[in-house]
Design a protein around this motif. Sequence first.
Motif, PDB file in Angstrom:
ATOM      1  N   GLU A 230       5.150   6.200  -3.183  1.00 54.14           N
ATOM      2  CA  GLU A 230       6.153   6.829  -2.642  1.00 54.14           C
ATOM      3  C   GLU A 230       6.219   7.346  -1.290  1.00 54.14           C
ATOM      4  OE1 GLU A 230       9.946   7.682  -2.602  1.00 54.14           O
ATOM      5  OE2 GLU A 230       9.340   6.437  -3.930  1.00 54.14           O
TER       6      GLU A 230
ATOM      7  N   PRO B  86      -1.969   4.063 -17.438  1.00 54.73           N
ATOM      8  CA  PRO B  86      -0.404   4.955 -17.455  1.00 54.73           C
ATOM      9  C   PRO B  86      -1.306   6.251 -15.784  1.00 54.73           C
ATOM     10  CG  PRO B  86      -1.626   5.661 -19.370  1.00 54.73           C
ATOM     11  CD  PRO B  86      -2.028   4.430 -18.733  1.00 54.73           C
ATOM     12  N   GLU B  87      -2.258   7.012 -16.004  1.00 55.80           N
ATOM     13  CA  GLU B  87      -2.541   7.462 -14.807  1.00 55.80           C
ATOM     14  C   GLU B  87      -2.914   6.997 -13.735  1.00 55.80           C
ATOM     15  OE1 GLU B  87      -5.468  10.410 -16.259  1.00 55.80           O
ATOM     16  OE2 GLU B  87      -4.543  11.343 -17.445  1.00 55.80           O
ATOM     17  N   HIS B  88      -3.026   6.128 -13.644  1.00 52.77           N
ATOM     18  CA  HIS B  88      -3.772   4.462 -12.454  1.00 52.77           C
ATOM     19  C   HIS B  88      -2.230   4.807 -11.592  1.00 52.77           C
ATOM     20  CE1 HIS B  88      -8.553   5.760 -13.466  1.00 52.77           C
ATOM     21  NE2 HIS B  88      -8.209   5.009 -12.435  1.00 52.77           N
ATOM     22  N   PHE B  89      -1.603   3.552 -12.923  1.00 53.61           N
ATOM     23  CA  PHE B  89      -0.054   3.686 -12.230  1.00 53.61           C
ATOM     24  C   PHE B  89       0.571   4.366 -11.575  1.00 53.61           C
ATOM     25  CE2 PHE B  89       3.768   1.455 -12.854  1.00 53.61           C
ATOM     26  CZ  PHE B  89       3.810   0.765 -11.677  1.00 53.61           C
ATOM     27  N   THR B  90       0.545   5.657 -11.982  1.00 62.79           N
ATOM     28  CA  THR B  90       1.521   6.995 -11.641  1.00 62.79           C
ATOM     29  C   THR B  90       1.188   7.072 -10.178  1.00 62.79           C
ATOM     30  OG1 THR B  90       2.170   7.158 -13.972  1.00 62.79           O
ATOM     31  CG2 THR B  90       2.124   8.704 -12.112  1.00 62.79           C
ATOM     32  N   GLN B  91      -0.187   7.504 -10.497  1.00 66.00           N
ATOM     33  CA  GLN B  91      -1.447   7.657  -9.048  1.00 66.00           C
ATOM     34  C   GLN B  91      -0.701   6.917  -7.480  1.00 66.00           C
ATOM     35  OE1 GLN B  91      -5.643   8.023  -9.627  1.00 66.00           O
ATOM     36  NE2 GLN B  91      -4.746   9.878 -11.229  1.00 66.00           N
TER      37      GLN B  91
ATOM     38  N   ARG C 256      -5.577   1.609  -5.658  1.00 64.20           N
ATOM     39  CA  ARG C 256      -5.072   3.021  -7.085  1.00 64.20           C
ATOM     40  C   ARG C 256      -4.488   1.399  -7.625  1.00 64.20           C
ATOM     41  NH1 ARG C 256      -7.687   6.615  -9.122  1.00 64.20           N
ATOM     42  NH2 ARG C 256      -8.339   8.168  -7.496  1.00 64.20           N
TER      43      ARG C 256
ATOM     44  N   GLN D 203       1.700   4.665  -7.371  1.00 65.56           N
ATOM     45  CA  GLN D 203       3.366   4.607  -7.791  1.00 65.56           C
ATOM     46  C   GLN D 203       3.448   6.159  -6.876  1.00 65.56           C
ATOM     47  OE1 GLN D 203       5.436   5.200 -11.790  1.00 65.56           O
ATOM     48  NE2 GLN D 203       6.439   3.250 -10.635  1.00 65.56           N
ATOM     49  N   THR D 204       2.743   7.126  -6.668  1.00 65.06           N
ATOM     50  CA  THR D 204       3.163   8.386  -5.959  1.00 65.06           C
ATOM     51  C   THR D 204       2.584   8.051  -4.784  1.00 65.06           C
ATOM     52  OG1 THR D 204       3.211   9.922  -8.209  1.00 65.06           O
ATOM     53  CG2 THR D 204       2.311  10.044  -5.872  1.00 65.06           C
TER      54      THR D 204
ATOM     55  N   LYS E  93       1.594   0.140 -16.777  1.00 64.58           N
ATOM     56  CA  LYS E  93       2.031   1.377 -16.854  1.00 64.58           C
ATOM     57  C   LYS E  93       1.610   1.545 -18.437  1.00 64.58           C
ATOM     58  CE  LYS E  93       6.709   2.746 -16.070  1.00 64.58           C
ATOM     59  NZ  LYS E  93       8.218   2.764 -15.799  1.00 64.58           N
TER      60      LYS E  93
END
Length: 458
Positions: free
Chosen positions: A55, A44-49, A70, A51-52, A40
């Motif tokens: 979801e 951060p970009e890979h982790f946010t992707q 990812r 998570q998205t 995180k």
Amino acid sequence: MRFAIIITAVLSLTPFSLAFAADNKDLRQALDEALQMRAKEFAPEHFTQAQTLAEQARSNPQHIDEAYVRAQQAAELAQKFSQRYADLVDSRDRMLLAGKENLRADLAARAEKDFAKVVLDHEHGNIRKADREAGFAHTTIHAAQVVAARKQFVSPVSQRIAEARKLNAPLYAPLAFKQALSRQKKIERLIKENPDAQSQAYAWSKTGQQQAERAIRIARLGSKFNRDKSQLEQWLDARDARLNRLATELGLESLSSEQTPDEQLATLLQAATNMKRHYNEQLADANQQLAKYEGELSNMSEMRRKLQLKREAEEKIKQITALFNPDEVKILLTPDADVILRLNAGMFKSGSSVIPPAAYDILDNMLKTMAIFPDRNVRIEGHTDSVGASEFNQTLSERRANAVKVYFQARTESQLQTFQSVGYGETRPIANNETAEGRAKNRRIDIILPAPDGKRDH
């Protein structure tokens, strides 16, 4: 399941052509491992992707494999970042652990902005640029650290010195006051030259406060005697009463009032020596009696030695139990009479070897424990769980063990004990690495106080 699953091969495939099909459990574990590697913060970009996509996978299972990949990428990138910029990560952690109350907001914000540039460039594969940015980030982080460290470590000493000065300590306690001033200047120089040396700064700060506190006590006593000189007699009478009580416990009737303080001290020391000699003579007699049977029981000597060491250790452990919260430190005694203080490595941020200020009191209590076992050396072992590459875990365990060693060395001026640090990485688990609970137990620092025995290799 280790996230380092041939990531290069994974990257060359689309999620839907993978031979391995992830399920919800795999995905959750991959996300948890990425979080543990601080993706995180460091990817951060890979982790946010990830998570998205995770979801979206709730309503469309087709996204599970893509989210899984990812999450693995994020974990891998975060681990590489922690390895390449280990010093920078530790410096930033020290800055953040100083707390908002000590940090100057504008300096901290600038440092975080520069750090974020390093993260972004590394995540995008711009390694050369990230390396350059890391130098700038180090500079701004250190600037923020210096300001915070002055407030953390210099200010408490300065405040006590100011109080001592008001009480006219330079007149009543010139030596203690001078020592406190000297220590204050040393801390300021240390922080300016090396803001990362926080263990040393903390140790010197504690010493400086103690020296200033001593000057305050002496100054208050001197002022009291100045106001009412009869207080001096009362103070001497109280001191003599305490010494006589000690004399009684040592088997003496009382100390002679005709003796000088040095002579009284010599009497007490002699009584203590006599008591110790008497104890040793009794022990020698008992050993001599038991020695008669050693011909028949060849192992009796070693068994007796271990039993005696264990009994002594058990009695001492009773003294130290109250020093520790059992949720933070577990005290263990091995069959060979080694004492182990097991510290939950959760005190460290993941991937970091920075000791948080909240752990200083715990480590100080460990030093008190070592003082109760003065005849034992100290071995500090670092252990990790199996999340991440083994090489990364090995290095991390070594850095953490060494950080604790440096702290102990900074806090003690005695050379009676030898501190040794060693890292074992993930090679010595004490619980199942397949569960979160087991991994938490495996992340630990073991402080080993080996029983005094040159025969066994520790």
